[in-house]
Design a protein around this motif. Structure first.
Motif, PDB file in Angstrom:
ATOM      1  N   ASN A 102     -16.073 -10.957   0.531  1.00 19.49           N
ATOM      2  CA  ASN A 102     -16.327  -9.531   0.741  1.00 19.49           C
ATOM      3  C   ASN A 102     -16.106  -8.665  -0.496  1.00 19.49           C
ATOM      4  O   ASN A 102     -15.982  -7.451  -0.384  1.00 19.49           O
ATOM      5  CB  ASN A 102     -15.460  -9.006   1.897  1.00 19.49           C
ATOM      6  CG  ASN A 102     -13.977  -8.938   1.540  1.00 19.49           C
ATOM      7  OD1 ASN A 102     -13.550  -9.444   0.500  1.00 19.49           O
ATOM      8  ND2 ASN A 102     -13.196  -8.296   2.397  1.00 19.49           N
ATOM      9  N   HIS A 103     -16.069  -9.287  -1.700  1.00 16.31           N
ATOM     10  CA  HIS A 103     -15.789  -8.500  -2.901  1.00 16.31           C
ATOM     11  C   HIS A 103     -16.204  -9.322  -4.124  1.00 16.31           C
ATOM     12  O   HIS A 103     -16.117 -10.553  -4.101  1.00 16.31           O
ATOM     13  CB  HIS A 103     -14.293  -8.173  -2.965  1.00 16.31           C
ATOM     14  CG  HIS A 103     -13.930  -7.145  -3.994  1.00 16.31           C
ATOM     15  ND1 HIS A 103     -13.732  -7.447  -5.321  1.00 16.31           N
ATOM     16  CD2 HIS A 103     -13.727  -5.805  -3.881  1.00 16.31           C
ATOM     17  CE1 HIS A 103     -13.424  -6.356  -5.985  1.00 16.31           C
ATOM     18  NE2 HIS A 103     -13.422  -5.338  -5.133  1.00 16.31           N
ATOM     19  N   VAL A 104     -16.616  -8.636  -5.200  1.00 16.80           N
ATOM     20  CA  VAL A 104     -17.037  -9.358  -6.407  1.00 16.80           C
ATOM     21  C   VAL A 104     -15.932 -10.260  -6.947  1.00 16.80           C
ATOM     22  O   VAL A 104     -16.208 -11.350  -7.467  1.00 16.80           O
ATOM     23  CB  VAL A 104     -17.487  -8.397  -7.529  1.00 16.80           C
ATOM     24  CG1 VAL A 104     -18.830  -7.789  -7.215  1.00 16.80           C
ATOM     25  CG2 VAL A 104     -16.457  -7.311  -7.789  1.00 16.80           C
ATOM     26  N   GLY A 110     -17.165 -18.955  -5.797  1.00 17.12           N
ATOM     27  CA  GLY A 110     -18.239 -19.930  -5.579  1.00 17.12           C
ATOM     28  C   GLY A 110     -18.705 -20.627  -6.839  1.00 17.12           C
ATOM     29  O   GLY A 110     -19.244 -21.738  -6.782  1.00 17.12           O
ATOM     30  N   SER A 111     -18.486 -20.003  -7.985  1.00 15.40           N
ATOM     31  CA  SER A 111     -18.895 -20.631  -9.242  1.00 15.40           C
ATOM     32  C   SER A 111     -18.135 -21.930  -9.497  1.00 15.40           C
ATOM     33  O   SER A 111     -18.648 -22.830 -10.172  1.00 15.40           O
ATOM     34  CB  SER A 111     -18.669 -19.668 -10.417  1.00 15.40           C
ATOM     35  OG  SER A 111     -17.285 -19.397 -10.604  1.00 15.40           O
ATOM     36  N   ASP A 134     -24.859 -16.494  -1.644  1.00 15.99           N
ATOM     37  CA  ASP A 134     -25.753 -15.881  -0.664  1.00 15.99           C
ATOM     38  C   ASP A 134     -25.157 -14.632  -0.025  1.00 15.99           C
ATOM     39  O   ASP A 134     -25.846 -13.615   0.147  1.00 15.99           O
ATOM     40  CB  ASP A 134     -26.104 -16.899   0.421  1.00 15.99           C
ATOM     41  CG  ASP A 134     -27.059 -17.973  -0.074  1.00 15.99           C
ATOM     42  OD1 ASP A 134     -27.740 -17.739  -1.093  1.00 15.99           O
ATOM     43  OD2 ASP A 134     -27.114 -19.046   0.555  1.00 15.99           O
ATOM     44  N   THR A 135     -23.874 -14.690   0.334  1.00 14.98           N
ATOM     45  CA  THR A 135     -23.278 -13.548   1.030  1.00 14.98           C
ATOM     46  C   THR A 135     -23.131 -12.330   0.131  1.00 14.98           C
ATOM     47  O   THR A 135     -22.920 -11.221   0.629  1.00 14.98           O
ATOM     48  CB  THR A 135     -21.901 -13.918   1.614  1.00 14.98           C
ATOM     49  OG1 THR A 135     -21.072 -14.453   0.572  1.00 14.98           O
ATOM     50  CG2 THR A 135     -22.037 -14.931   2.731  1.00 14.98           C
ATOM     51  N   GLN A 136     -23.278 -12.522  -1.163  1.00 12.68           N
ATOM     52  CA  GLN A 136     -23.222 -11.373  -2.063  1.00 12.68           C
ATOM     53  C   GLN A 136     -24.431 -10.456  -1.845  1.00 12.68           C
ATOM     54  O   GLN A 136     -24.386  -9.277  -2.204  1.00 12.68           O
ATOM     55  CB  GLN A 136     -23.176 -11.861  -3.516  1.00 12.68           C
ATOM     56  CG  GLN A 136     -22.481 -10.912  -4.459  1.00 12.68           C
ATOM     57  CD  GLN A 136     -22.002 -11.587  -5.713  1.00 12.68           C
ATOM     58  OE1 GLN A 136     -22.746 -12.308  -6.374  1.00 12.68           O
ATOM     59  NE2 GLN A 136     -20.749 -11.344  -6.081  1.00 12.68           N
ATOM     60  N   TRP A 157     -24.655  -5.574  -2.268  1.00  9.13           N
ATOM     61  CA  TRP A 157     -23.848  -4.550  -1.590  1.00  9.13           C
ATOM     62  C   TRP A 157     -22.469  -4.437  -2.218  1.00  9.13           C
ATOM     63  O   TRP A 157     -21.761  -3.462  -2.012  1.00  9.13           O
ATOM     64  CB  TRP A 157     -23.733  -4.863  -0.103  1.00  9.13           C
ATOM     65  CG  TRP A 157     -22.991  -6.127   0.216  1.00  9.13           C
ATOM     66  CD1 TRP A 157     -23.507  -7.396   0.234  1.00  9.13           C
ATOM     67  CD2 TRP A 157     -21.615  -6.254   0.566  1.00  9.13           C
ATOM     68  NE1 TRP A 157     -22.533  -8.305   0.565  1.00  9.13           N
ATOM     69  CE2 TRP A 157     -21.362  -7.635   0.787  1.00  9.13           C
ATOM     70  CE3 TRP A 157     -20.567  -5.341   0.729  1.00  9.13           C
ATOM     71  CZ2 TRP A 157     -20.104  -8.117   1.145  1.00  9.13           C
ATOM     72  CZ3 TRP A 157     -19.317  -5.813   1.100  1.00  9.13           C
ATOM     73  CH2 TRP A 157     -19.090  -7.188   1.297  1.00  9.13           C
ATOM     74  N   GLN A 158     -22.076  -5.415  -3.046  1.00 15.23           N
ATOM     75  CA  GLN A 158     -20.786  -5.398  -3.715  1.00 15.23           C
ATOM     76  C   GLN A 158     -20.809  -4.629  -5.044  1.00 15.23           C
ATOM     77  O   GLN A 158     -19.814  -4.594  -5.760  1.00 15.23           O
ATOM     78  CB  GLN A 158     -20.309  -6.842  -3.950  1.00 15.23           C
ATOM     79  CG  GLN A 158     -20.037  -7.583  -2.655  1.00 15.23           C
ATOM     80  CD  GLN A 158     -19.598  -9.024  -2.862  1.00 15.23           C
ATOM     81  OE1 GLN A 158     -19.471  -9.497  -3.990  1.00 15.23           O
ATOM     82  NE2 GLN A 158     -19.371  -9.726  -1.766  1.00 15.23           N
ATOM     83  N   THR A 159     -21.919  -4.012  -5.359  1.00 16.45           N
ATOM     84  CA  THR A 159     -22.023  -3.204  -6.572  1.00 16.45           C
ATOM     85  C   THR A 159     -20.984  -2.088  -6.567  1.00 16.45           C
ATOM     86  O   THR A 159     -20.806  -1.404  -5.555  1.00 16.45           O
ATOM     87  CB  THR A 159     -23.431  -2.569  -6.671  1.00 16.45           C
ATOM     88  OG1 THR A 159     -24.396  -3.620  -6.765  1.00 16.45           O
ATOM     89  CG2 THR A 159     -23.547  -1.659  -7.877  1.00 16.45           C
TER      90      THR A 159
END
Length: 366
Positions: A102-104, A110-111, A134-136, A157-159
């Motif tokens: 839910n956040h950058v 995931g990397s 994907d969830t990003q 949306w995490q921008t």
């Protein structure tokens, strides 16, 4: 005429070779593999660095990624096994430490499994890593209106328009592209990067920490420098956004070259000559220089000496236990210049350990 042409070609090749050797031939105590082993092996038995005391944090993720790449480059089977063993409990007994999405600063985790997948081809890592990418771009039901507005424009949306984001977002999307070949991931990273460049890059080529924080914080700019470098490494040559991104990269590199201190470092606030030299940001800038020279994006005659100077300045900050000193602690944005000067400095902080490995790996790569 023919002889003159041959002489010019010969001299040109000699010059290019000399510049490249600046990033290969180092005196005793400064060899990348030697320093890399100190830093990488320090991580083998190191404790987790948890985000909010709950989940694997981004500094540990990047330290892990750097160590994996170092193990790969040095063909170190023991180190690679140690990194795999460290991860294995995250599938079982330490599963609760897997970051939520839910956040950058959390999705970038995931990397790591994607890096492990690229090395081992173990499908479990890919299945764990791809959802973080994907969830990003999948808007949650409870997203705020401003978050939904970003997705309507094609962005995550995490921008949040902090320059830190341009490594956090870029690294997971780029890694997803590397392991899947699916162009949507690299397109996402490129689109986001163009927007951040358009919104945040200042006329001098550097970046404020955020639009409302008008200071050129070193590690913040380091995240951007490393992120745009990483993106350019994998962005196809014919990608429509590549010219814009390369323009932003070159503009930043020129400014960084101008602000490099006589000793070879960069200060906590880049444009403040009386501030202290900060190692994590300096290592990120050195990584961008080294990679740019090796990729042919930067003029070797100008930037190879600057990259070497940075590396030679960075090494003395590594102690015999592989711990990097003068690392600024984790730092939120604040519109207060003194706040940045007063940030505590740590030794062995993962924020600094990881960028050193990025430099080392870039120096060792062909």
């Amino acid at each position: 005429m023919y002889r003159k042409t041959l002489i010019l070609v010969f001299l040109s090749l000699q010059f290019a070779t000399a510049q490249q050797s600046m990033l290969k031939d180092f005196p005793e105590g400064y060899h990348p593999e030697e320093i890399g082993k100190l830093i990488a092996y320090r991580f083998v038995y190191a404790k987790h660095a948890l985000h909010a005391g709950k989940w694997i944090g981004y500094p540990e993720t990047f330290y892990w990624n750097g160590t994996l790449r170092f193990a790969e480059l040095t063909d170190d089977a023991f180190l690679l096994k140690a990194m795999k063993n460290r991860f294995e409990p995250l599938f079982t007994t330490e599963k609760a430490l897997l970051p939520i999405k839910n956040h950058v600063d959390l999705n970038m985790f995931g990397s790591l499994p994607l890096t492990l997948y690229s090395i081992t081809k173990d499908q479990r890592y890919k299945e764990l890593g791809i959802p973080y990418a994907d969830t990003q771009w999948e808007v949650p039901e409870n997203a705020r209106p401003e978050e939904k507005a970003w997705t309507e424009k094609g962005y995550t949306w995490q921008t949040r328009l902090w320059i830190d984001d341009m490594y956090m977002i870029t690294i997971v999307q780029t890694n997803a592209y590397k392991v899947t070949g699916d162009k949507k991931y690299i397109d996402r990273a490129a689109r986001e990067m163009v927007m951040y460049l358009d919104e945040l890059q200042r006329p001098n080529g550097l970046f404020y920490h955020a639009p409302d924080v008008p200071y050129y914080w070193a590690r913040g700019n380091g995240w951007m420098a490393a992120g745009v470098t990483e993106l350019l490494r994998y962005l196809p040559e014919n990608h429509k956004d590549r010219p814009r991104i390369m323009k932003g990269y070159l503009k930043m590199m020129k400014s960084l070259k101008d602000f490099q201190t006589p000793e070879g470092m960069w200060n906590q606030l880049i444009d403040e000559p009386d501030y202290w030299a900060e190692t994590s940001g300096s290592a990120m800038f050195a990584y961008a220089f080294i990679t740019g020279v090796k990729q042919g994006w930067l003029d070797a005659g100008t930037y190879a000496p600057a990259a070497r100077k940075a590396w030679m300045a960075l090494v003395p900050y590594v102690n015999a236990q592989g711990a990097v000193s003068e690392v600024c602690v984790g730092t939120n944005k604040k519109n207060d210049k003194q706040y940045y000067y007063d940030r505590p400095r740590r030794t062995g902080d993962y924020h600094g350990q990881a960028p050193y490995l990025w430099c080392i790996n870039a120096l060792m790569e062909k």
